[in-house]
Motif scaffolding. Structure first.
Motif, PDB file in Angstrom:
ATOM      1  N   PRO A   1      15.626  -6.811  -0.951  1.00  0.00           N
ATOM      2  CA  PRO A   1      16.591  -5.773  -0.571  1.00  0.00           C
ATOM      3  C   PRO A   1      15.913  -4.514  -0.059  1.00  0.00           C
ATOM      4  O   PRO A   1      16.058  -3.425  -0.596  1.00  0.00           O
ATOM      5  N   ILE A   2      15.139  -4.679   1.003  1.00  0.00           N
ATOM      6  CA  ILE A   2      14.474  -3.563   1.680  1.00  0.00           C
ATOM      7  C   ILE A   2      14.742  -3.714   3.172  1.00  0.00           C
ATOM      8  O   ILE A   2      14.911  -4.817   3.668  1.00  0.00           O
ATOM      9  N   HIS A   3      14.725  -2.583   3.870  1.00  0.00           N
ATOM     10  CA  HIS A   3      14.912  -2.562   5.316  1.00  0.00           C
ATOM     11  C   HIS A   3      13.713  -1.863   5.943  1.00  0.00           C
ATOM     12  O   HIS A   3      13.116  -0.958   5.351  1.00  0.00           O
ATOM     13  N   ASN A   4      13.329  -2.285   7.139  1.00  0.00           N
ATOM     14  CA  ASN A   4      12.244  -1.654   7.884  1.00  0.00           C
ATOM     15  C   ASN A   4      10.891  -1.750   7.164  1.00  0.00           C
ATOM     16  O   ASN A   4      10.182  -0.749   7.008  1.00  0.00           O
ATOM     17  N   VAL A   5      10.525  -2.940   6.755  1.00  0.00           N
ATOM     18  CA  VAL A   5       9.184  -3.153   6.217  1.00  0.00           C
ATOM     19  C   VAL A   5       8.206  -3.202   7.384  1.00  0.00           C
ATOM     20  O   VAL A   5       8.367  -4.008   8.306  1.00  0.00           O
ATOM     21  N   VAL A   6       7.194  -2.338   7.367  1.00  0.00           N
ATOM     22  CA  VAL A   6       6.324  -2.176   8.532  1.00  0.00           C
ATOM     23  C   VAL A   6       4.862  -2.522   8.266  1.00  0.00           C
ATOM     24  O   VAL A   6       4.060  -2.566   9.201  1.00  0.00           O
ATOM     25  N   SER A   7       4.491  -2.782   7.024  1.00  0.00           N
ATOM     26  CA  SER A   7       3.113  -3.158   6.736  1.00  0.00           C
ATOM     27  C   SER A   7       3.005  -3.600   5.287  1.00  0.00           C
ATOM     28  O   SER A   7       3.879  -3.296   4.460  1.00  0.00           O
ATOM     29  N   GLY A   8       1.919  -4.315   4.983  1.00  0.00           N
ATOM     30  CA  GLY A   8       1.701  -4.763   3.613  1.00  0.00           C
ATOM     31  C   GLY A   8       0.285  -5.251   3.418  1.00  0.00           C
ATOM     32  O   GLY A   8      -0.459  -5.464   4.384  1.00  0.00           O
ATOM     33  N   ASP A   9      -0.084  -5.434   2.153  1.00  0.00           N
ATOM     34  CA  ASP A   9      -1.427  -5.919   1.857  1.00  0.00           C
ATOM     35  C   ASP A   9      -1.442  -6.461   0.435  1.00  0.00           C
ATOM     36  O   ASP A   9      -0.617  -6.093  -0.403  1.00  0.00           O
ATOM     37  N   ILE A  10      -2.404  -7.339   0.181  1.00  0.00           N
ATOM     38  CA  ILE A  10      -2.647  -7.859  -1.159  1.00  0.00           C
ATOM     39  C   ILE A  10      -4.115  -7.648  -1.473  1.00  0.00           C
ATOM     40  O   ILE A  10      -4.973  -7.870  -0.614  1.00  0.00           O
ATOM     41  N   SER A  11      -4.424  -7.195  -2.670  1.00  0.00           N
ATOM     42  CA  SER A  11      -5.788  -6.834  -3.023  1.00  0.00           C
ATOM     43  C   SER A  11      -6.518  -7.993  -3.680  1.00  0.00           C
ATOM     44  O   SER A  11      -5.919  -8.996  -4.086  1.00  0.00           O
ATOM     45  N   ASN A  12      -7.826  -7.833  -3.831  1.00  0.00           N
ATOM     46  CA  ASN A  12      -8.620  -8.819  -4.559  1.00  0.00           C
ATOM     47  C   ASN A  12      -8.243  -8.881  -6.030  1.00  0.00           C
ATOM     48  O   ASN A  12      -8.540  -9.857  -6.716  1.00  0.00           O
ATOM     49  N   ASN A  13      -7.574  -7.826  -6.497  1.00  0.00           N
ATOM     50  CA  ASN A  13      -7.103  -7.777  -7.886  1.00  0.00           C
ATOM     51  C   ASN A  13      -5.673  -8.268  -8.028  1.00  0.00           C
ATOM     52  O   ASN A  13      -5.022  -8.018  -9.037  1.00  0.00           O
ATOM     53  N   ASN A  14      -5.181  -8.945  -6.987  1.00  0.00           N
ATOM     54  CA  ASN A  14      -3.832  -9.519  -7.017  1.00  0.00           C
ATOM     55  C   ASN A  14      -2.745  -8.461  -7.183  1.00  0.00           C
ATOM     56  O   ASN A  14      -1.844  -8.585  -8.002  1.00  0.00           O
ATOM     57  N   GLU A  15      -2.843  -7.429  -6.374  1.00  0.00           N
ATOM     58  CA  GLU A  15      -1.817  -6.395  -6.324  1.00  0.00           C
ATOM     59  C   GLU A  15      -1.241  -6.378  -4.908  1.00  0.00           C
ATOM     60  O   GLU A  15      -1.978  -6.472  -3.932  1.00  0.00           O
TER      61      GLU A  15
END
Length: 296
Positions: free
Chosen positions: A211-225
């Protein structure tokens, strides 16, 4: 297939907390400090649309410009100064929207993944992800290193449920690629499992919606975040107890502190995991700054 709707009421209220005038306040459980501007983007990087922490070049970041720019990526240091410019030979930047670094065909090698997944009018049935071993830059001169890459993989992808516009790509330790759509009232989360094919079109599997609008970027870390960014907010999840990415995203996220930027479309974890960076686009006379949010 299970969808991510169990927390829609709480999450929808949370997602509405941002505004365009001041930094979003911390949650009581905030893990990160407020934004610190650590460098101004050079004029060459005027439409940053992706950001990724380098593995081969510690303490440095990869970024690129949005659609219409040259087919190149920039390696920058933590002052946002350009260290290297890498051009992909024989391709165009139709609509490059995100970049990530992770494992690939050779598990002991880090790869750059460039996501040509933007599609403002939803007219392209096939999108592409470009993959190649991450260049290691040894030069420390004041002049950027110039490289041209001609040997790279072009991974064709399409959605199982129609044409979509997306700006978010990240990769997990299993080398599965995740894409989050942008424009829907409840954005969709997709995956293409490893190994991704280069000789045929890979069909993305839809895992569910958020339930989010306008997702423009993302990432996942080596620590699983996991981080997902909209124009106004940054959302955080921690993968625990061996849970999958899509199970983790079904939980209520933490809203992190975020200082709104002009057309802010880039976020990534610091390579050492001690914080995260964001970078916006140039807007008139406003020069975008590389912002750092230090872990508390």
């Amino acid at each position: 297939m299970k969808h991510f709707f169990t927390y829609i009421v709480i999450f929808s209220l949370l997602a509405g907390c941002g505004n365009n005038n001041e930094e979003v306040p911390w949650n009581s459980s905030s893990l990160f400090e407020r934004a610190e501007g650590i460098g101004e983007a050079p004029h060459t990087i005027n439409e940053a649309s992706g950001l990724a922490g380098s593995i081969a070049n510690p303490e440095q970041l990869w970024t690129h410009n949005d659609s219409g720019g040259e087919p190149r990526v920039f390696l920058i240091n933590k002052k946002a100064e350009i260290v290297a410019i890498v051009t992909l030979e024989g391709v165009e930047n139709r609509d490059w929207e995100d970049i990530t670094v992770g494992k690939g065909p050779q598990s002991d090698t880090s790869y750059l993944y460039i996501a040509e997944i933007g599609d403002n009018r939803s007219i392209h049935a096939t999108k592409y992800v470009y993959r190649f071993p991450e260049p290691k830059i040894d030069s420390i001169t004041s002049t950027p290193v110039l490289l041209t890459i001609s040997d790279f993989d072009r991974i064709p992808i399409k959605y199982s449920d129609g044409k979509r516009d997306a700006e978010t790509l990240f990769i997990d330790d299993a080398r599965d690629l995740y894409i989050v759509s942008k424009r829907e009232a409840n954005v969709n989360v997709y995956v293409v499992k490893y190994p991704q094919r280069t000789d045929t079109v890979n069909v993305l599997t839809r895992l569910g919606s958020l339930p989010i609008h306008n997702v423009v970027s993302g990432d996942i870390s080596n620590n699983n975040e996991i981080l997902l960014k909209t124009y106004d907010n940054v959302y955080y999840w921690k993968i625990v107890d061996g849970q999958s990415v899509h199970t983790t995203l079904s939980h209520t996220p933490t809203l992190l502190s975020y200082k709104p930027e002009p057309q802010g479309e880039a976020i990534c974890w610091a390579p050492n995991g001690n914080g995260y960076f964001t970078l916006g686009e140039k807007n008139g006379t406003i020069i975008p700054k590389l912002l750092y949010y230090k872990r508390r």
